[in-house]
Scaffold this motif. Structure first.
Motif, short mmCIF file in Angstrom:
data_model
loop_
_atom_site.label_atom_id
_atom_site.label_comp_id
_atom_site.label_asym_id
_atom_site.label_seq_id
_atom_site.Cartn_x
_atom_site.Cartn_y
_atom_site.Cartn_z
N TYR A 1 0.96 -1.10 -0.02
CA TYR A 1 0.07 -0.05 0.04
C TYR A 1 0.82 1.32 0.05
O TYR A 1 1.85 1.47 0.80
CB TYR A 1 -0.89 -0.04 1.31
CG TYR A 1 -1.90 1.14 1.40
CD1 TYR A 1 -2.93 1.30 0.35
CD2 TYR A 1 -1.69 1.99 2.52
CE1 TYR A 1 -3.70 2.44 0.60
CE2 TYR A 1 -2.64 2.97 2.79
CZ TYR A 1 -3.75 3.12 1.76
OH TYR A 1 -4.77 4.32 1.71
N PRO A 2 0.73 2.16 -1.05
CA PRO A 2 1.64 3.24 -1.36
C PRO A 2 1.48 4.47 -0.13
O PRO A 2 2.41 5.45 -0.29
CB PRO A 2 1.58 3.92 -2.71
CG PRO A 2 0.09 3.53 -2.90
CD PRO A 2 -0.27 2.02 -2.24
N GLY B 1 -3.20 10.18 -6.31
CA GLY B 1 -1.97 9.73 -6.14
C GLY B 1 -0.87 10.82 -5.84
O GLY B 1 -0.92 11.79 -6.17
N ASN B 2 0.19 10.30 -5.22
CA ASN B 2 1.40 10.78 -4.72
C ASN B 2 2.41 11.05 -5.44
O ASN B 2 3.57 11.57 -5.53
CB ASN B 2 1.66 11.07 -3.29
CG ASN B 2 0.39 11.13 -2.51
OD1 ASN B 2 -0.58 11.59 -2.95
ND2 ASN B 2 0.44 10.38 -1.27
N SER B 3 2.69 9.94 -6.38
CA SER B 3 4.15 9.46 -7.12
C SER B 3 4.57 10.56 -8.05
O SER B 3 3.56 11.37 -8.63
CB SER B 3 4.03 8.03 -7.47
OG SER B 3 2.98 8.14 -8.79
N ASP B 4 5.44 10.49 -8.61
CA ASP B 4 5.81 11.24 -9.93
C ASP B 4 5.10 10.82 -10.95
O ASP B 4 4.71 11.84 -11.64
CB ASP B 4 7.31 10.90 -10.16
CG ASP B 4 8.43 11.61 -9.08
OD1 ASP B 4 7.85 12.33 -8.18
OD2 ASP B 4 9.60 11.52 -9.28
N THR B 5 4.75 9.68 -11.26
CA THR B 5 3.92 9.26 -12.56
C THR B 5 2.42 9.85 -12.28
O THR B 5 1.88 10.20 -13.05
CB THR B 5 3.98 7.78 -12.57
OG1 THR B 5 5.25 7.09 -12.81
CG2 THR B 5 3.08 7.30 -13.73
N ALA B 6 1.93 9.58 -11.12
CA ALA B 6 0.52 10.11 -10.76
C ALA B 6 0.71 11.72 -11.19
O ALA B 6 -0.34 12.16 -11.92
CB ALA B 6 0.04 9.90 -9.52
N LEU B 7 1.60 12.39 -10.67
CA LEU B 7 1.66 13.84 -10.76
C LEU B 7 1.97 14.25 -12.16
O LEU B 7 1.25 15.23 -12.56
CB LEU B 7 2.57 14.65 -10.02
CG LEU B 7 2.22 14.52 -8.30
CD1 LEU B 7 3.46 14.97 -7.52
CD2 LEU B 7 1.19 15.37 -8.12
N TYR C 1 -5.84 14.80 -6.33
CA TYR C 1 -6.15 14.48 -4.92
C TYR C 1 -5.16 13.80 -4.33
O TYR C 1 -4.52 12.57 -4.64
CB TYR C 1 -7.36 13.61 -4.80
CG TYR C 1 -7.73 13.06 -3.38
CD1 TYR C 1 -7.57 13.99 -2.52
CD2 TYR C 1 -8.66 11.79 -3.37
CE1 TYR C 1 -8.04 13.61 -1.12
CE2 TYR C 1 -9.01 11.60 -2.02
CZ TYR C 1 -8.78 12.52 -0.68
OH TYR C 1 -9.17 12.17 0.39
N GLY C 2 -4.19 14.44 -3.51
CA GLY C 2 -2.90 13.81 -2.90
C GLY C 2 -3.60 13.38 -1.66
O GLY C 2 -4.05 14.05 -0.75
N PHE C 3 -3.02 12.01 -1.26
CA PHE C 3 -3.89 11.27 -0.17
C PHE C 3 -2.88 10.91 1.03
O PHE C 3 -1.80 10.42 0.44
CB PHE C 3 -4.52 10.00 -0.58
CG PHE C 3 -5.29 9.39 0.60
CD1 PHE C 3 -6.67 9.83 0.85
CD2 PHE C 3 -4.98 8.31 0.91
CE1 PHE C 3 -7.40 9.10 1.96
CE2 PHE C 3 -5.70 7.42 2.08
CZ PHE C 3 -6.67 8.00 2.50
N LEU D 1 -6.53 21.37 -6.56
CA LEU D 1 -5.86 20.50 -5.89
C LEU D 1 -6.40 20.21 -4.48
O LEU D 1 -6.57 21.24 -3.73
CB LEU D 1 -4.65 21.42 -5.75
CG LEU D 1 -3.69 21.96 -7.05
CD1 LEU D 1 -2.49 22.43 -6.52
CD2 LEU D 1 -3.87 20.76 -7.97
N SER D 2 -6.54 19.20 -4.10
CA SER D 2 -7.07 18.37 -2.87
C SER D 2 -6.34 17.69 -2.29
O SER D 2 -5.63 16.89 -2.92
CB SER D 2 -8.49 18.10 -3.17
OG SER D 2 -9.45 18.75 -3.69
N VAL D 3 -5.94 17.99 -0.90
CA VAL D 3 -5.14 17.12 -0.41
C VAL D 3 -5.30 16.50 1.05
O VAL D 3 -6.14 17.44 1.54
CB VAL D 3 -3.74 17.66 -0.01
CG1 VAL D 3 -2.92 18.17 -1.41
CG2 VAL D 3 -3.93 19.13 0.81
#
Length: 291
Positions: free
Chosen positions: A50-51, A188-194, A205-207, A238-240
């Motif tokens: 789980y990331p 997602g929070n990863s480079d790929t997601a961003l 949505y940064g979780f 932007l939601s976190v």
């Protein structure tokens, strides 16, 4: 800054009477959005990491009730009239994009244009295997599915052709209230997601981010990727959600361009305690420093 609430669909938040009470109460107290996440299946001893936690384990027990987010949000939408609704997130590669386009448009139409469709690529190989969907290249599949859904929302007679989805000459109605402008939020929070947010998203949505410093680093990366893609980060919503948020974080988050802080908190077991729980949340986040 808007304050959202991620509390529906899991555990106590999966009960009809609690959904009604939380949705109505959150709307009355000025929360901006009701969020609901998704897992179609859970496993007791999965090998997938789980990331969003340091130990790689999801906090939700495998045996917990976990509603389909579209259905949970439809009940929340029926109980309210103004608060926004958001999947946070729906694991899009696990589904038919034609079906999701239909479901999202239906919920958006019935709620008066209040839906944001949060989507993610997923992390559980075991879940993909149970659904008979390839885990490999799920990110590319997600992007094709987003393109296909926007085509279905926009065109009366739609066609789309890609490696992952192929259709032509079909009608999918109803359309969302604002057509293909129904917001697609990338989780997602990863480079790929961003990078994906920057290229195809209407929002992020940064979780379960560690702290405001982590948010700042991720927003800086997103801004750079938006510049590379020829887009303005200011045009994204932007939601976190933070691991341990505090009201003192709000000015710093606002200065970073964050539009919404999402509070992740399960409702109490007793329906009689929902109002006092919401009062406590609103007292902390809405008055005076939450808005």
């Amino acid at each position: 800054m808007d304050i959202g609430l991620h509390a529906l669909g899991i555990g106590n938040g999966a009960r009809r009477e609690v959904i009604d009470a939380v949705a109505r109460g959150a709307e009355a107290r000025g929360f901006s959005t009701l969020w609901a996440g998704e897992h179609v299946v859970m496993v007791d001893d999965g090998a997938s990491r789980y990331p969003y936690t340091d130990d790689g384990r999801i906090a939700v027990p495998a045996e917990a009730d976990w509603l389909d987010p579209m259905i949970a949000l439809s009940f929340a939408g029926a109980a309210t009239s103004t608060i926004r609704l958001a999947t946070g997130v729906l694991l899009l590669p696990e589904h038919s994009p034609v079906v999701v386009a239909k479901q999202a448009a239906s919920l958006d139409r019935l709620s008066g244009g209040r839906l944001s469709l949060g989507v993610g690529a997923g992390w559980s190989r075991e879940e993909f295997e149970a659904l008979g969907v390839p885990f490999r290249r799920r990110g590319a599949r997600l992007e094709a599915y987003v393109d296909a859904m926007r085509t279905l929302w926009r065109d009366d007679v739609a066609g789309f052709h890609s490696e992952f989805v192929d259709f032509s000459g079909i009608r999918v109605n109803p359309k969302p209230v604002f057509g293909d402008r129904l917001p697609v939020v990338i989780g997602g929070n990863s480079d790929t997601a961003l990078d994906r947010v920057a290229r195809i998203g209407d929002g992020w949505y940064g979780f379960n981010l560690e702290d405001v410093g982590h948010v700042a680093e991720r927003v800086s990366f997103l801004r750079e990727r938006c510049e590379r893609a020829g887009r303005e980060v200011a045009r994204l919503r932007l939601s976190v959600a933070l691991r341990s948020p505090a009201p003192a974080d709000l000015p710093r988050l606002s200065a970073l361009g964050i539009d919404e802080l999402v509070i992740v908190d399960g409702p109490p077991e007793s329906l009689a305690d929902v109002d006092s729980w919401l009062d406590a949340l609103a007292g902390r986040w809405m008055m005076p420093s939450g808005r």
